[in-house]
Write a protein that holds these residues in place. Structure first.
Motif, PDB file in Angstrom:
ATOM      1  N   VAL A 292       0.851  -1.191   0.000  1.00 60.10           N
ATOM      2  CA  VAL A 292       0.000   0.000   0.000  1.00 60.10           C
ATOM      3  C   VAL A 292       0.887   1.241   0.000  1.00 60.10           C
ATOM      4  CG1 VAL A 292      -1.775   1.272   1.253  1.00 60.10           C
ATOM      5  CG2 VAL A 292      -1.770  -1.233   1.285  1.00 60.10           C
ATOM      6  N   GLU A 293       0.610   2.167  -0.908  1.00 65.38           N
ATOM      7  CA  GLU A 293       1.443   3.375  -0.974  1.00 65.38           C
ATOM      8  C   GLU A 293       0.615   4.577  -1.395  1.00 65.38           C
ATOM      9  OE1 GLU A 293       4.435   2.789  -3.904  1.00 65.38           O
ATOM     10  OE2 GLU A 293       3.067   1.846  -5.321  1.00 65.38           O
ATOM     11  N   MET A 294       1.050   5.737  -0.935  1.00 62.61           N
ATOM     12  CA  MET A 294       0.429   7.003  -1.284  1.00 62.61           C
ATOM     13  C   MET A 294       1.032   7.469  -2.612  1.00 62.61           C
ATOM     14  SD  MET A 294      -1.781   9.222   0.260  1.00 62.61           S
ATOM     15  CE  MET A 294      -1.565   8.878   2.004  1.00 62.61           C
ATOM     16  N   LEU A 295       0.266   7.344  -3.693  1.00 64.03           N
ATOM     17  CA  LEU A 295       0.777   7.730  -5.007  1.00 64.03           C
ATOM     18  C   LEU A 295       0.764   9.243  -5.201  1.00 64.03           C
ATOM     19  CD1 LEU A 295      -1.018   5.038  -7.166  1.00 64.03           C
ATOM     20  CD2 LEU A 295       1.355   5.017  -6.397  1.00 64.03           C
ATOM     21  N   ARG A 296      -0.263   9.867  -4.679  1.00 60.75           N
ATOM     22  CA  ARG A 296      -0.372  11.323  -4.793  1.00 60.75           C
ATOM     23  C   ARG A 296      -1.218  11.833  -3.642  1.00 60.75           C
ATOM     24  NH1 ARG A 296      -3.348  14.447  -9.745  1.00 60.75           N
ATOM     25  NH2 ARG A 296      -4.846  12.801  -9.356  1.00 60.75           N
ATOM     26  N   THR A 297      -0.860  12.976  -3.113  1.00 66.61           N
ATOM     27  CA  THR A 297      -1.657  13.556  -2.049  1.00 66.61           C
ATOM     28  C   THR A 297      -1.716  15.058  -2.213  1.00 66.61           C
ATOM     29  OG1 THR A 297      -1.935  13.777   0.351  1.00 66.61           O
ATOM     30  CG2 THR A 297       0.324  13.725  -0.481  1.00 66.61           C
ATOM     31  N   ASN A 298      -2.837  15.619  -1.834  1.00 67.43           N
ATOM     32  CA  ASN A 298      -3.043  17.059  -1.912  1.00 67.43           C
ATOM     33  C   ASN A 298      -3.618  17.525  -0.572  1.00 67.43           C
ATOM     34  OD1 ASN A 298      -3.488  19.725  -2.718  1.00 67.43           O
ATOM     35  ND2 ASN A 298      -5.472  19.238  -3.617  1.00 67.43           N
ATOM     36  N   GLY A 299      -2.731  17.871   0.359  1.00 71.85           N
ATOM     37  CA  GLY A 299      -3.149  18.435   1.634  1.00 71.85           C
ATOM     38  C   GLY A 299      -3.746  17.449   2.611  1.00 71.85           C
ATOM     39  N   LEU A 300      -3.524  16.140   2.427  1.00 67.75           N
ATOM     40  CA  LEU A 300      -4.163  15.175   3.318  1.00 67.75           C
ATOM     41  C   LEU A 300      -3.540  15.174   4.713  1.00 67.75           C
ATOM     42  CD1 LEU A 300      -6.575  13.448   2.664  1.00 67.75           C
ATOM     43  CD2 LEU A 300      -5.079  11.494   2.437  1.00 67.75           C
ATOM     44  N   GLY A 301      -2.241  15.470   4.774  1.00 66.47           N
ATOM     45  CA  GLY A 301      -1.582  15.696   6.057  1.00 66.47           C
ATOM     46  C   GLY A 301      -1.814  14.622   7.092  1.00 66.47           C
ATOM     47  N   GLN A 302      -2.447  15.008   8.213  1.00 65.89           N
ATOM     48  CA  GLN A 302      -2.583  14.147   9.383  1.00 65.89           C
ATOM     49  C   GLN A 302      -3.426  12.903   9.137  1.00 65.89           C
ATOM     50  OE1 GLN A 302      -5.212  15.926  12.425  1.00 65.89           O
ATOM     51  NE2 GLN A 302      -5.733  17.502  10.918  1.00 65.89           N
ATOM     52  N   TRP A 303      -4.207  12.873   8.060  1.00 67.85           N
ATOM     53  CA  TRP A 303      -5.104  11.732   7.832  1.00 67.85           C
ATOM     54  C   TRP A 303      -4.452  10.622   7.014  1.00 67.85           C
ATOM     55  CZ3 TRP A 303      -7.233  16.762   6.776  1.00 67.85           C
ATOM     56  CH2 TRP A 303      -7.981  17.267   7.850  1.00 67.85           C
ATOM     57  N   LYS A 304      -3.262  10.866   6.481  1.00 63.87           N
ATOM     58  CA  LYS A 304      -2.610   9.856   5.641  1.00 63.87           C
ATOM     59  C   LYS A 304      -2.396   8.526   6.372  1.00 63.87           C
ATOM     60  CE  LYS A 304       0.940  12.281   4.300  1.00 63.87           C
ATOM     61  NZ  LYS A 304       2.214  12.619   3.617  1.00 63.87           N
ATOM     62  N   PRO A 305      -1.821   8.509   7.568  1.00 68.80           N
ATOM     63  CA  PRO A 305      -1.554   7.214   8.215  1.00 68.80           C
ATOM     64  C   PRO A 305      -2.818   6.385   8.445  1.00 68.80           C
ATOM     65  CG  PRO A 305      -0.302   8.964   9.281  1.00 68.80           C
ATOM     66  CD  PRO A 305      -1.260   9.633   8.356  1.00 68.80           C
ATOM     67  N   GLY A 306      -3.909   7.040   8.874  1.00 71.80           N
ATOM     68  CA  GLY A 306      -5.147   6.312   9.132  1.00 71.80           C
ATOM     69  C   GLY A 306      -5.734   5.703   7.877  1.00 71.80           C
ATOM     70  N   ILE A 307      -5.658   6.421   6.756  1.00 74.59           N
ATOM     71  CA  ILE A 307      -6.194   5.904   5.495  1.00 74.59           C
ATOM     72  C   ILE A 307      -5.340   4.753   4.990  1.00 74.59           C
ATOM     73  CG2 ILE A 307      -6.509   6.494   3.062  1.00 74.59           C
ATOM     74  CD1 ILE A 307      -7.590   9.191   3.983  1.00 74.59           C
ATOM     75  N   VAL A 308      -4.021   4.876   5.104  1.00 71.91           N
ATOM     76  CA  VAL A 308      -3.141   3.773   4.701  1.00 71.91           C
ATOM     77  C   VAL A 308      -3.410   2.537   5.544  1.00 71.91           C
ATOM     78  CG1 VAL A 308      -0.747   2.997   4.625  1.00 71.91           C
ATOM     79  CG2 VAL A 308      -1.344   5.253   3.731  1.00 71.91           C
ATOM     80  N   ARG A 309      -3.596   2.719   6.860  1.00 73.27           N
ATOM     81  CA  ARG A 309      -3.912   1.570   7.731  1.00 73.27           C
ATOM     82  C   ARG A 309      -5.233   0.934   7.329  1.00 73.27           C
ATOM     83  NH1 ARG A 309      -1.863   4.999  11.854  1.00 73.27           N
ATOM     84  NH2 ARG A 309      -3.980   5.644  12.415  1.00 73.27           N
TER      85      ARG A 309
END
Length: 385
Positions: A292-309
């Motif tokens: 699982v990887e973040m291919l692109r993000t636009n201002g997601l910031g603090q919510w990235k780890p929870g969404i990846v989990r």
């Protein structure tokens, strides 16, 4: 939300390489140029509608939600008068606009566009037509997303009755299963089990997929009651073709995206931003999610780890894969946004209130094209007795 979302999305091409927050997936503007050329040549309505859909998809995939909305609204303004000749394509404009509005946070437009999608088909194809019944199911799906579960359940029940009366056992079963899933979400386990049984009965004994869906409902109930082995047990029973839509067996809730109540610094009270991320991941043969990887993000910031989990913890039905195939690669778009409203004391609409998460599969683009939808409807009709 439950059920498929009728958003025509272009295939998002991205190489699976590790990304930082500043990494960008380059999305070209080919479809926008083709739409401009089409309009300049005064192309036929059917061609122009398809070009508008493709351009809006391109804009949405590039994170330009406002541009996608305007493209669709202008296309509707130009082509709604052709709805009698092109009910499917015109309804697709409304359906795509509904999904863009959902991710933008404009709940009023979301509901209006979803309703106009349904009304277009109902007026020109009839209430009992397969396409109309299908879009009525999708309208109810949108009602779920808009926080109106009672209205959604009533619509599902209506579709179930109409479909059964017109010998559309597939659509009747689909409506009953949606009622089961909605009851499950409302923690009404007995109702969920009853509706799931109805769905199997309506589909008939030869429908293996509906029986599998009933088992998923039973598994979700078992997990809620503390049976940690229920997902593994179900996965051992199920196996599906890699050519089919992956069947999600379990996914944990996404970590709450809103700050604690009483936090005076809470951005959710006046947060006009739209944040999104594109998450790439593999579904392996055993149904587990990997890489699982973040291919692109636009201002997601603090919510990235929870969404990846959240994505990492998903479990899908095991896949039948050709030898050597590593699995299925998917890309999901996660949008975090508030709802557009008008604050007290002002006439200016803005995004405000609690934030919410909205997800769409960016790899299911071709399946949502008007040509594909028409072909699937024709195939469904041809298989009915």
């Amino acid at each position: 939300m439950t059920g498929p979302l009728l958003l025509l999305l272009a295939q998002v091409a991205a190489s699976p390489t590790p990304s930082e927050a500043k990494d960008v997936i380059v999305v070209g503007h080919r479809a926008e140029k083709e739409l401009a050329a089409c309009l300049a040549q005064n192309c036929p309505p059917a061609q122009e509608v398809e070009a508008s859909l493709q351009a809006s998809v391109e804009q949405f995939a590039d994170g330009r939600y406002d541009d996608a909305r305007k493209t669709l609204q202008r296309a509707i303004g130009r082509n709604k008068r052709y709805a009698a000749e092109l009910p499917g394509p015109v309804s697709s404009l409304y359906a795509t606009l509904a999904t863009v509005a959902e991710h933008e946070g404009d709940t009023g437009l979301w509901k209006t566009a979803s309703r106009n999608n349904l009304l277009t088909l109902r007026e020109h194809l009839g209430e009992s037509d397969a396409a109309t019944l299908t879009e009525q199911l999708h309208f109810a799906d949108d009602m779920v997303g808009l926080g109106q579960p009672l209205a959604a359940d009533g619509t599902y029940a209506k579709v179930q009755r109409l479909a059964a009366a017109n010998r559309r056992s597939d659509l009747a079963a689909g409506a009953a299963f949606r009622r089961a899933w909605l009851a499950l979400a409302r923690q009404r386990d007995r109702e969920a089990q009853r509706f799931a049984d109805e769905a199997v009965a309506l589909a008939g004994p030869g429908d293996a997929m509906m029986m599998q869906l009933r088992e998923i409902v039973r598994t979700r109930i078992a997990v809620r009651k503390g049976d940690d082995g229920a997902v593994d047990a179900l996965a051992a029973q199920l196996r599906q073709s890699a050519g089919a839509q992956p069947v999600l067996l379990y996914a944990p809730p996404i970590t709450d995206v809103n700050p604690p109540r009483g936090d005076v610094a809470s951005p959710s009270q006046r947060d006009d931003a739209i944040r999104f991320a594109d998450i790439g991941y593999w579904i392996r043969a055993d149904g587990h999610v990997d890489d699982v990887e973040m291919l692109r993000t636009n201002g997601l910031g603090q919510w990235k780890p929870g969404i990846v989990r959240h994505v990492t913890a998903r479990r899908y039905a095991p896949l039948r894969l050709p030898d050597g195939q590593p699995g299925l690669y998917r890309i999901d778009r996660f949008t975090v946004r508030g709802t557009i409203d008008t604050p007290t004391g002002t006439r200016f609409r803005q995004r405000m209130g609690n934030l919410s998460v909205h997800v769409i599969d960016l790899t299911e683009t071709e399946a949502m094209s008007e040509a594909r939808r028409t072909a699937e409807t024709q195939e469904m009709v041809a298989t009915q007795p």
